[in-house]
Motif scaffolding. Structure first.
Motif, mmCIF file in Angstrom:
data_model
loop_
_atom_site.group_PDB
_atom_site.id
_atom_site.type_symbol
_atom_site.label_atom_id
_atom_site.label_comp_id
_atom_site.label_asym_id
_atom_site.label_seq_id
_atom_site.Cartn_x
_atom_site.Cartn_y
_atom_site.Cartn_z
ATOM 1 N N LEU A 75 46.462 22.681 30.093
ATOM 2 C CA LEU A 75 46.106 22.795 31.506
ATOM 3 C C LEU A 75 46.557 24.125 32.109
ATOM 4 N N HIS A 76 47.108 25.017 31.286
ATOM 5 C CA HIS A 76 47.615 26.326 31.740
ATOM 6 C C HIS A 76 48.713 26.173 32.781
ATOM 7 N N MET A 77 49.491 25.115 32.651
ATOM 8 C CA MET A 77 50.619 24.922 33.550
ATOM 9 C C MET A 77 51.810 25.779 33.152
ATOM 10 N N LEU A 78 51.858 26.181 31.887
ATOM 11 C CA LEU A 78 53.007 26.946 31.412
ATOM 12 C C LEU A 78 52.800 28.444 31.557
ATOM 13 N N ASP A 79 51.544 28.897 31.383
ATOM 14 C CA ASP A 79 51.300 30.335 31.530
ATOM 15 C C ASP A 79 50.846 30.707 32.944
ATOM 16 N N LYS A 80 50.705 29.682 33.814
ATOM 17 C CA LYS A 80 50.376 29.890 35.232
ATOM 18 C C LYS A 80 48.999 30.525 35.454
ATOM 19 N N LYS A 81 48.115 30.431 34.480
ATOM 20 C CA LYS A 81 46.773 31.010 34.615
ATOM 21 C C LYS A 81 45.763 29.904 34.894
ATOM 22 N N ARG A 82 45.974 29.201 35.980
ATOM 23 C CA ARG A 82 45.177 28.012 36.268
ATOM 24 C C ARG A 82 44.099 28.281 37.299
ATOM 25 N N GLN A 83 43.072 27.468 37.219
ATOM 26 C CA GLN A 83 42.081 27.474 38.287
ATOM 27 C C GLN A 83 42.714 26.887 39.550
ATOM 28 N N LYS A 84 42.234 27.336 40.689
ATOM 29 C CA LYS A 84 42.824 26.879 41.947
ATOM 30 C C LYS A 84 42.176 25.612 42.472
ATOM 31 N N GLY A 85 40.946 25.325 42.037
ATOM 32 C CA GLY A 85 40.258 24.138 42.519
ATOM 33 C C GLY A 85 39.792 24.294 43.958
ATOM 34 N N SER A 86 39.158 23.253 44.452
ATOM 35 C CA SER A 86 38.702 23.232 45.844
ATOM 36 C C SER A 86 38.355 21.804 46.202
ATOM 37 N N TYR A 87 38.340 21.494 47.485
ATOM 38 C CA TYR A 87 37.885 20.167 47.877
ATOM 39 C C TYR A 87 37.123 20.213 49.184
ATOM 40 N N ASN A 88 36.236 19.206 49.306
ATOM 41 C CA ASN A 88 35.358 19.081 50.476
ATOM 42 C C ASN A 88 34.351 20.223 50.604
ATOM 43 N N SER A 89 33.982 20.830 49.502
ATOM 44 C CA SER A 89 32.960 21.865 49.562
ATOM 45 C C SER A 89 31.586 21.230 49.727
ATOM 46 N N ARG A 90 30.661 22.009 50.224
ATOM 47 C CA ARG A 90 29.306 21.493 50.425
ATOM 48 C C ARG A 90 28.674 21.097 49.087
ATOM 49 N N SER A 91 28.955 21.846 48.040
ATOM 50 C CA SER A 91 28.377 21.523 46.734
ATOM 51 C C SER A 91 28.902 20.184 46.219
ATOM 52 N N HIS A 92 30.157 19.867 46.529
ATOM 53 C CA HIS A 92 30.709 18.572 46.129
ATOM 54 C C HIS A 92 29.992 17.440 46.854
ATOM 55 N N GLN A 93 29.737 17.652 48.122
ATOM 56 C CA GLN A 93 29.032 16.632 48.904
ATOM 57 C C GLN A 93 27.591 16.462 48.413
ATOM 58 N N GLU A 94 26.980 17.559 47.990
ATOM 59 C CA GLU A 94 25.626 17.477 47.433
ATOM 60 C C GLU A 94 25.618 16.686 46.133
ATOM 61 N N THR A 95 26.643 16.870 45.315
ATOM 62 C CA THR A 95 26.746 16.088 44.078
ATOM 63 C C THR A 95 26.894 14.608 44.392
ATOM 64 N N ALA A 96 27.724 14.293 45.378
ATOM 65 C CA ALA A 96 27.886 12.893 45.779
ATOM 66 C C ALA A 96 26.552 12.307 46.221
ATOM 67 N N TYR A 97 25.777 13.076 46.967
ATOM 68 C CA TYR A 97 24.457 12.610 47.411
ATOM 69 C C TYR A 97 23.510 12.418 46.227
ATOM 70 N N ASN A 98 23.503 13.369 45.305
ATOM 71 C CA ASN A 98 22.590 13.284 44.162
ATOM 72 C C ASN A 98 22.879 12.067 43.292
ATOM 73 N N VAL A 99 24.160 11.802 43.041
ATOM 74 C CA VAL A 99 24.524 10.623 42.249
ATOM 75 C C VAL A 99 24.137 9.357 42.997
ATOM 76 N N ALA A 100 24.457 9.307 44.284
ATOM 77 C CA ALA A 100 24.126 8.125 45.079
ATOM 78 C C ALA A 100 22.622 7.856 45.062
ATOM 79 N N SER A 101 21.835 8.895 45.192
ATOM 80 C CA SER A 101 20.383 8.735 45.235
ATOM 81 C C SER A 101 19.836 8.201 43.921
ATOM 82 N N GLU A 102 20.348 8.736 42.816
ATOM 83 C CA GLU A 102 19.842 8.295 41.510
ATOM 84 C C GLU A 102 20.381 6.939 41.087
ATOM 85 N N SER A 103 21.396 6.453 41.756
ATOM 86 C CA SER A 103 22.009 5.186 41.341
ATOM 87 C C SER A 103 21.374 3.964 41.994
ATOM 88 N N ILE A 104 20.633 4.160 43.072
ATOM 89 C CA ILE A 104 20.053 3.026 43.796
ATOM 90 C C ILE A 104 18.991 2.356 42.941
#
Length: 669
Positions: free
Chosen positions: A295-324
């Motif tokens: 996970l690069h926890m020891l060399d400190k070269k990690r991705q920073k991540g993100s949350y509540n981005s518009r692209s994340h919300q679009e993914t939630a919508y796409n999965v929801a739409s295809e699951s109905i």
């Protein structure tokens, strides 16, 4: 880092430092070793999003406003998409949001097979089918871990009921166990390369899963050569010696006496007395460091991540739409014409209920959650008047924003029958029927089903019936408006036999995340052509499920899985048992025709699929085969494809080798 370099770090650590690493020093983390640059490992619940923050030693929410996240569709919804790309995308969102919240391990996905529709945690799991579960969960795990976050696959193993989950023992044939329930874990851990796995609460063959030598040593380590971290479920370790020598690496629990955990002072004492070799602890620390290095926890070269981005919300919508899943559309009521909707009546508590803050450890604090009523109003705007009547009185699900139920979750719970679930509000029902009799509605939409009062951790449902008198309410509505659209939201199948023959139009949705209400609205009006397929059997009655007719479920001592390989549709198909809706079922607003089905020698089926309707849509081609060992016919391949109206496509599906009578027919003619 190399193995030798990691072992050098272990050699530099004191016994106290090692002990600090192998047990929780807070509810969601262990201790790091500052002098060696080893940080704490931060974990979080999260099958549907990263859980909110709690006090370190109290199950009370910190009530922050910076831990609000994207609420994702549950794993059952994801399974209904039959779409590997969707699984990868949702996993990637969860991993990015976990990293964005500063987490190292996300406790997901849950991959236990849906053996019974009554299991309270079914909404956290994918399917009754092991192949479908593994195919999607592998991609989910890959998506999570590409964000420098470890996926902790759970619950290993046979955690198929919540009743007496802290003590119940499970018994079944060991070959069948390996071929079915364990095979799912083997594939997800090895093919998905999951960095960690969570031991279950229950016993298997007499021993608790988190201290089970057969599961953790013989199968996991020796047969599968798994080098990832084994994390206990919170409170799943009971015996220091057994858990230590069996191969559990990190003990977590729900109580605040951290120094008294089995892997704390008791483990240090046993090592000091020579009862447990220190090398046993060294191996645990090495595996933890190996995961941290990945996970690069020891060399400190990690991705920073993100949350509540518009692209994340679009993914939630796409999965929801295809699951109905469109279950019925006999009179072609759907899709509705928005221009003709001047006045609509919406009925049912699930039209306005928020589900994100329920379900037990699956709960999250959602940045937002669009319920179906809001979705409809957003879509139609001010030119359509929408009336809303609840129709029934639903009780409130447990909410941990104040005090969490988890504090007492290790105690034996005697679940009393909830009389509220049987309560029928004559007043609410009459309000609905009176509105139907006295108003000329262009459309009537019912949104009911279950909620997290019933679908939740630590509790199994008493039956498959809809609560709060919904069966009678739906039937009464259909007597007046046969064209009413019935929408059910739930975490597993429910009984519909008392009204389903009256209904012409039925939509099914699992708990579908922050965009669930929008996905429903867009489906009702044809912006989304439903393409979801049922990942589980919808039984006519509970006794048609093999866990009840052949095996056992809900016992408090020992549960025998006498049904063997015949789980879900593999039982009903083999014995010709009629069901309400079968595994893999799901309609569309268009239609598809199959022709020129061919099988090549390299385990590939090709078939020409034509969209014979007048709307673009998606079709899932499923391939089934006869398993000569188990004597059941089962899913061995699938592929989802988008096909425009009038278009023909040659679809190629790779399938598992070693099966006979391979075809797209689940039940051969």
């Amino acid at each position: 880092m190399t193995k030798e370099q990691l072992l050098e770090i272990v050699d530099k650590m004191t016994l106290d430092e090692k002990i600090g690493m192998v047990h929780g020093s807070g509810f969601f983390h262990n201790d790091g070793v500052d002098r060696l640059g080893i940080p704490d490992i931060m974990t979080s619940d999260g099958p549907m999003g990263v859980r909110g923050e709690f006090f370190d030693s109290k199950w009370i929410s910190l009530n922050y406003q910076d831990d609000l996240v994207t609420y994702l569709p549950c794993n059952s919804a994801l399974a209904a998409t039959f779409n590997r790309e969707m699984a990868h995308s949702e996993g990637s969102v969860l991993g990015a949001e976990a990293r964005g919240r500063g987490k190292d391990v996300i406790l997901a996905p849950g991959i236990n097979i849906k053996r019974s529709p009554l299991c309270g945690r079914n909404f956290e799991y994918f399917s009754e089918d092991g192949y479908l579960t593994a195919e999607l969960a592998i991609e989910f795990v890959k998506g999570v871990q590409e964000n420098d976050v470890a996926s902790c696959v759970k619950h290993f193993a046979l955690n198929n009921q919540e009743t007496e989950r802290m003590a119940v023992d499970t018994e079944m044939d060991r070959d069948i166990l390996k071929d079915t329930y364990l095979e799912v874990f083997r594939r997800v851990l090895t093919e998905g390369n999951a960095y960690s796995v969570m031991g279950a609460y229950n016993r298997v063959f007499g021993d608790y899963c988190c201290e089970n030598k057969y599961l953790l040593d013989d199968v996991l380590r020796k047969e599968w050569n798994y080098d990832g971290v084994v994390i206990s479920d919170w409170g799943g370790v009971h015996d220091t010696y057994k858990a230590a020598v069996a191969g559990c690496d990190l003990e977590m629990s729900v109580t605040d006496n951290f120094d008294e955990y089995c892997f704390a002072e008791p483990l240090k004492k046993m090592v000091s007395e020579g009862k447990i070799p220190e090398d046993v602890i060294n191996q645990k620390v090495y595996r933890l460091l190996l995961m941290m290095d990945r996970l690069h926890m020891l060399d400190k070269k990690r991705q920073k991540g993100s949350y509540n981005s518009r692209s994340h919300q679009e993914t939630a919508y796409n999965v929801a739409s295809e699951s109905i899943v469109l279950l019925k559309n006999e009179s072609k009521v759907l899709p509705l014409d928005a221009e003709k909707q001047k006045r609509i009546l919406v009925i049912g508590d699930n039209a306005i209920r928020q589900h994100s803050l329920g379900g037990g450890s699956a709960e999250i604090k959602a940045l937002y959650e669009i319920n179906p009523l809001l979705g409809l109003k957003e879509y139609l705007g001010g030119n359509t008047k929408i009336d809303y009547i609840s129709g029934y009185d639903a009780d409130i699900a447990p909410d941990s924003t104040e005090i969490n139920w988890q504090e007492n979750s290790l105690e034996k719970v005697n679940v009393e029958e909830n009389e509220q679930l049987k309560k029928v509000s004559i007043e609410r029902r009459e309000e609905v029927l009176n509105a139907l009799r006295t108003n000329d509605y262009d459309s009537v939409i019912y949104v009911g089903g279950l909620n997290h009062v019933l679908d939740r951790e630590g509790f199994d449902k008493p039956d498959m019936k809809l609560p709060y008198g919904q069966d009678e309410l739906i039937s009464s509505i259909l007597d007046i408006r046969k064209d009413a659209v019935v929408i059910l939201i739930s975490g597993s199948s429910v009984e519909m036999s008392s009204w389903i023959d009256k209904a012409d139009t039925v939509l099914w949705s699992y708990y579908n995340g922050c965009e669930g209400g929008r996905a429903i609205a867009h489906t009702l009006f044809g912006d989304n052509n439903p393409s979801g397929k049922l990942p589980e059997t919808f039984y006519l009655k509970l006794e048609d499920c093999s866990a009840f007719s052949v095996g056992e479920f809900g016992r408090e001592d020992i549960v025998h899985y006498n049904e063997g390989y015949e789980i879900g549709y593999k039982y009903t198909d083999k014995h010709g048992i009629k069901v309400q809706f079968p595994f893999g079922y799901g309609l569309s607003y268009t239609s598809f025709a199959y022709e020129d089905e061919k099988i090549s020698s390299d385990n590939v089926l090709t078939v020409t699929v034509t969209n014979t309707g007048d709307m673009d849509g998606k079709e899932t081609v499923m391939v089934f085969g006869d398993n000569l060992k188990s004597k059941v016919r089962e899913l061995i391949g699938f592929e989802k494809v988008a096909i425009n109206a009038g278009e023909k496509k040659n679809v190629t599906v790779s399938f598992v080798s070693g099966y006979k009578n391979v075809s797209t027919q689940r039940i051969p003619e």
